[in-house]
Design a protein around this motif. Sequence first.
Motif, mmCIF file in Angstrom:
data_model
loop_
_atom_site.group_PDB
_atom_site.id
_atom_site.type_symbol
_atom_site.label_atom_id
_atom_site.label_comp_id
_atom_site.label_asym_id
_atom_site.label_seq_id
_atom_site.Cartn_x
_atom_site.Cartn_y
_atom_site.Cartn_z
ATOM 1 N N TRP A 58 -4.330 14.491 -8.139
ATOM 2 C CA TRP A 58 -3.075 14.375 -7.409
ATOM 3 C C TRP A 58 -2.218 13.220 -7.919
ATOM 4 C CZ3 TRP A 58 -2.589 18.677 -4.901
ATOM 5 C CH2 TRP A 58 -3.708 19.322 -4.381
ATOM 6 N N ASP A 59 -2.828 12.172 -8.352
ATOM 7 C CA ASP A 59 -2.096 10.982 -8.800
ATOM 8 C C ASP A 59 -2.706 10.510 -10.112
ATOM 9 O OD1 ASP A 59 -1.071 8.397 -9.224
ATOM 10 O OD2 ASP A 59 -0.682 8.149 -7.086
ATOM 11 N N THR A 60 -2.015 10.739 -11.207
ATOM 12 C CA THR A 60 -2.568 10.375 -12.511
ATOM 13 C C THR A 60 -2.724 8.866 -12.665
ATOM 14 O OG1 THR A 60 -0.335 10.415 -13.451
ATOM 15 C CG2 THR A 60 -1.659 12.421 -13.649
ATOM 16 N N ALA A 61 -1.881 8.104 -11.980
ATOM 17 C CA ALA A 61 -1.999 6.643 -12.050
ATOM 18 C C ALA A 61 -3.315 6.195 -11.439
ATOM 19 C CB ALA A 61 -0.823 5.986 -11.342
ATOM 20 N N ASP A 62 -3.657 6.772 -10.285
ATOM 21 C CA ASP A 62 -4.925 6.424 -9.655
ATOM 22 C C ASP A 62 -6.103 6.899 -10.490
ATOM 23 O OD1 ASP A 62 -4.269 4.911 -7.470
ATOM 24 O OD2 ASP A 62 -4.108 6.591 -6.089
ATOM 25 N N ALA A 63 -5.955 8.037 -11.125
ATOM 26 C CA ALA A 63 -7.034 8.551 -11.969
ATOM 27 C C ALA A 63 -7.282 7.613 -13.137
ATOM 28 C CB ALA A 63 -6.684 9.941 -12.478
ATOM 29 N N GLY A 64 -6.212 7.114 -13.739
ATOM 30 C CA GLY A 64 -6.360 6.168 -14.839
ATOM 31 C C GLY A 64 -6.993 4.870 -14.376
ATOM 32 N N PHE A 65 -6.596 4.407 -13.207
ATOM 33 C CA PHE A 65 -7.180 3.171 -12.666
ATOM 34 C C PHE A 65 -8.675 3.347 -12.434
ATOM 35 C CE2 PHE A 65 -8.583 0.496 -9.185
ATOM 36 C CZ PHE A 65 -8.136 -0.750 -9.590
ATOM 37 N N GLU A 66 -9.066 4.483 -11.865
ATOM 38 C CA GLU A 66 -10.476 4.722 -11.585
ATOM 39 C C GLU A 66 -11.295 4.774 -12.871
ATOM 40 O OE1 GLU A 66 -12.086 4.726 -8.777
ATOM 41 O OE2 GLU A 66 -10.254 4.316 -7.645
ATOM 42 N N GLN A 67 -10.725 5.345 -13.921
ATOM 43 C CA GLN A 67 -11.432 5.396 -15.196
ATOM 44 C C GLN A 67 -11.651 3.978 -15.741
ATOM 45 O OE1 GLN A 67 -9.445 7.630 -18.242
ATOM 46 N NE2 GLN A 67 -11.042 7.287 -19.768
ATOM 47 N N ASN A 68 -10.602 3.178 -15.702
ATOM 48 C CA ASN A 68 -10.716 1.802 -16.168
ATOM 49 C C ASN A 68 -11.634 0.981 -15.270
ATOM 50 O OD1 ASN A 68 -9.013 2.130 -18.396
ATOM 51 N ND2 ASN A 68 -7.183 1.771 -17.151
ATOM 52 N N LEU A 69 -11.600 1.274 -13.978
ATOM 53 C CA LEU A 69 -12.477 0.571 -13.043
ATOM 54 C C LEU A 69 -13.940 0.861 -13.361
ATOM 55 C CD1 LEU A 69 -12.416 -1.228 -10.471
ATOM 56 C CD2 LEU A 69 -12.668 0.879 -9.147
ATOM 57 N N GLY A 70 -14.224 2.081 -13.755
ATOM 58 C CA GLY A 70 -15.585 2.421 -14.151
ATOM 59 C C GLY A 70 -16.025 1.626 -15.364
ATOM 60 N N ALA A 71 -15.114 1.433 -16.322
ATOM 61 C CA ALA A 71 -15.427 0.626 -17.498
ATOM 62 C C ALA A 71 -15.638 -0.836 -17.098
ATOM 63 C CB ALA A 71 -14.308 0.739 -18.526
ATOM 64 N N ALA A 72 -14.813 -1.315 -16.167
ATOM 65 C CA ALA A 72 -14.968 -2.695 -15.700
ATOM 66 C C ALA A 72 -16.319 -2.879 -15.018
ATOM 67 C CB ALA A 72 -13.834 -3.052 -14.733
ATOM 68 N N PRO B 275 2.473 -2.016 -2.230
ATOM 69 C CA PRO B 275 1.557 -3.056 -1.741
ATOM 70 C C PRO B 275 0.257 -2.497 -1.169
ATOM 71 C CG PRO B 275 3.455 -2.824 -0.277
ATOM 72 C CD PRO B 275 3.761 -2.038 -1.509
ATOM 73 N N VAL B 276 0.327 -1.341 -0.561
ATOM 74 C CA VAL B 276 -0.891 -0.745 0.007
ATOM 75 C C VAL B 276 -1.852 -0.353 -1.106
ATOM 76 C CG1 VAL B 276 -1.815 1.171 1.376
ATOM 77 C CG2 VAL B 276 0.322 0.051 2.064
ATOM 78 N N ARG B 277 -1.310 0.305 -2.127
ATOM 79 C CA ARG B 277 -2.133 0.703 -3.267
ATOM 80 C C ARG B 277 -2.678 -0.531 -3.989
ATOM 81 N NH1 ARG B 277 0.600 4.428 -7.703
ATOM 82 N NH2 ARG B 277 -0.119 6.106 -6.328
ATOM 83 N N ALA B 278 -1.832 -1.561 -4.168
ATOM 84 C CA ALA B 278 -2.262 -2.778 -4.861
ATOM 85 C C ALA B 278 -3.402 -3.456 -4.104
ATOM 86 C CB ALA B 278 -1.088 -3.730 -5.013
ATOM 87 N N GLU B 279 -3.286 -3.479 -2.784
ATOM 88 C CA GLU B 279 -4.336 -4.097 -1.976
ATOM 89 C C GLU B 279 -5.638 -3.316 -2.093
ATOM 90 O OE1 GLU B 279 -5.154 -5.425 2.683
ATOM 91 O OE2 GLU B 279 -3.174 -4.742 2.038
ATOM 92 N N ARG B 280 -5.533 -2.003 -2.115
ATOM 93 C CA ARG B 280 -6.727 -1.158 -2.238
ATOM 94 C C ARG B 280 -7.392 -1.381 -3.594
ATOM 95 N NH1 ARG B 280 -4.401 3.387 -1.694
ATOM 96 N NH2 ARG B 280 -4.386 4.084 -3.871
ATOM 97 N N ARG B 281 -6.605 -1.484 -4.642
ATOM 98 C CA ARG B 281 -7.153 -1.705 -5.977
ATOM 99 C C ARG B 281 -7.784 -3.087 -6.099
ATOM 100 N NH1 ARG B 281 -2.323 0.901 -9.795
ATOM 101 N NH2 ARG B 281 -2.890 3.095 -9.440
#
Length: 251
Positions: A16-30, A70-76
Amino acid sequence: MTGERAAELEELGIVWDTADAGFEQNLGAARAYYELHGTLAAPRGAAIMDVQVGQWLTNIRRPRGLGKDPVRAERRAAALAAIDPDWNPAVLGWTVDWQRHYAYLAQLLADGARPAAVVPGVTRHGEDVGRWLAAQRRNWDRLNAEQQHRLGELGVKKAPRAGKAAAKTTTASGPCAGGEAFQKGLRALQQYVARTGSATVPRSHVETVDIDGKDHAVRLGVWLSNTKTRRDKLDREQHAAFTELGIHWAR
């Protein structure tokens, strides 16, 4: 659309949100990087799982790096803090480089090293933690209160003032008097213990140490044997330094 239908589409791979998908992929690497290094204070060039995780972490630490919402940033931010509470050391008042070395020092000590044995040349993950530690002790007054507190909890103390060391050198007597030769021998012993995990030194052993960028060959076994025979001339701090390294006759 009902939640049930949305879930069915997600199972088919709908994003649904490619930005969130990219973040999750990078988060997995982190997360994988943290499992290997014990910190998210990665250097900018660090990579893992085909992800330039160091550059990604650098980018998201910048203002609005986690997004404008801000909501998304806080969640990340919460997701990153769940991996490493100190993922963004700038908010604490120090650099990523400082945080990385601090984390590696804590790991060395957790593995059984003594602070006195972490001397220049002692490394972890390719970082010279010993050289960094010496700089922290030497520049103690430049650290903020929290940095001093964290290092203090690890048993790190401010380096003694040069004036006191010089005075001790001139007033003491004998070959164990804490002068340049003694300090060179102690540095060699610290390095030897850090490398081998043992305070037992063969009499014939020669240890090469880097002092101010120059290599010095120290006849460590002979020096330690001679120091033992003159141990009654050691002062309290010298006895403590030997004891911390596991030299039982210095107690």
